[in-house]
Design an enzyme around this catalytic site. Structure first.
Site, PDB file in Angstrom:
ATOM      1  N   CYS A  72      38.858  75.758 -14.919  1.00 50.88           N
ATOM      2  CA  CYS A  72      37.727  74.834 -15.064  1.00 50.88           C
ATOM      3  C   CYS A  72      36.972  74.685 -13.741  1.00 50.88           C
ATOM      4  CB  CYS A  72      38.266  73.483 -15.544  1.00 50.88           C
ATOM      5  SG  CYS A  72      37.076  72.126 -15.477  1.00 50.88           S
ATOM      6  N   CYS A  75      36.528  71.087 -12.553  1.00 48.36           N
ATOM      7  CA  CYS A  75      37.824  70.580 -12.086  1.00 48.36           C
ATOM      8  C   CYS A  75      38.070  71.010 -10.641  1.00 48.36           C
ATOM      9  CB  CYS A  75      38.969  71.092 -12.961  1.00 48.36           C
ATOM     10  SG  CYS A  75      38.904  70.571 -14.678  1.00 48.36           S
TER      11      CYS A  75
END
Length: 148
Positions: A72, A75
């Site tokens: 991600c 993230c």
């Protein structure tokens, strides 16, 4: 969970033993009674399927969990800010990260549908949630404090 005015239960980020720490000693870098490592090192704790429930359910401190995955991009972009937020919020709060790829059952149990998602737990119960990446450590800290 009843919290004593004199002592708190703090789960060690290293050996996962529950420690009783006097409130007056919280800012003096308390050590674990089992492994003798510091209970607060200014870094988010990496949780897994085995340690998640222990840290969420046994800590008298609020626990802010970053549900994330290695693939991600947002993230990964938020990770340095979350790291800095740990330095800002400890020892009043424990910050932890849970890799949703490795702990899919926990992510499913908490109905994590997008990542990153921050969830704040107090007394073993989720009290707040925010999906999406924060831009700064100050934003993370402000959001977490606003829910306590």
């Amino acid at each position: 969970m009843t919290v004593s005015a004199e002592a708190l239960h703090i789960v060690c980020p290293h050996c996962h033993t529950t420690n009783r720490v006097r409130v007056a000693d919280m800012h003096s870098r308390p050590d674990c009674g089992q492994c003798h490592k510091t209970l607060f090192d200014g870094h988010p704790l990496a949780l897994d399927s085995d340690s998640f429930d222990r840290h969420i359910g046994r800590n008298h401190l609020p626990v802010l969990v970053d549900f994330w995955a290695p693939w991600c991009g947002p993230c990964r972009m938020m990770a340095p800010a979350f790291e800095q937020a740990a330095q800002m919020l400890e020892p009043q709060m424990r910050l932890a990260k849970l890799n949703t790829e490795e702990a899919q059952a926990i992510a499913a149990r908490f109905n994590i549908r997008s990542i990153p998602t921050l969830a704040l737990f107090v007394g073993g119960k989720e009290i707040a949630r925010q999906a999406g990446a924060f831009r700064s450590a100050a934003d993370i800290a402000q959001w977490a404090r606003s829910h306590l």
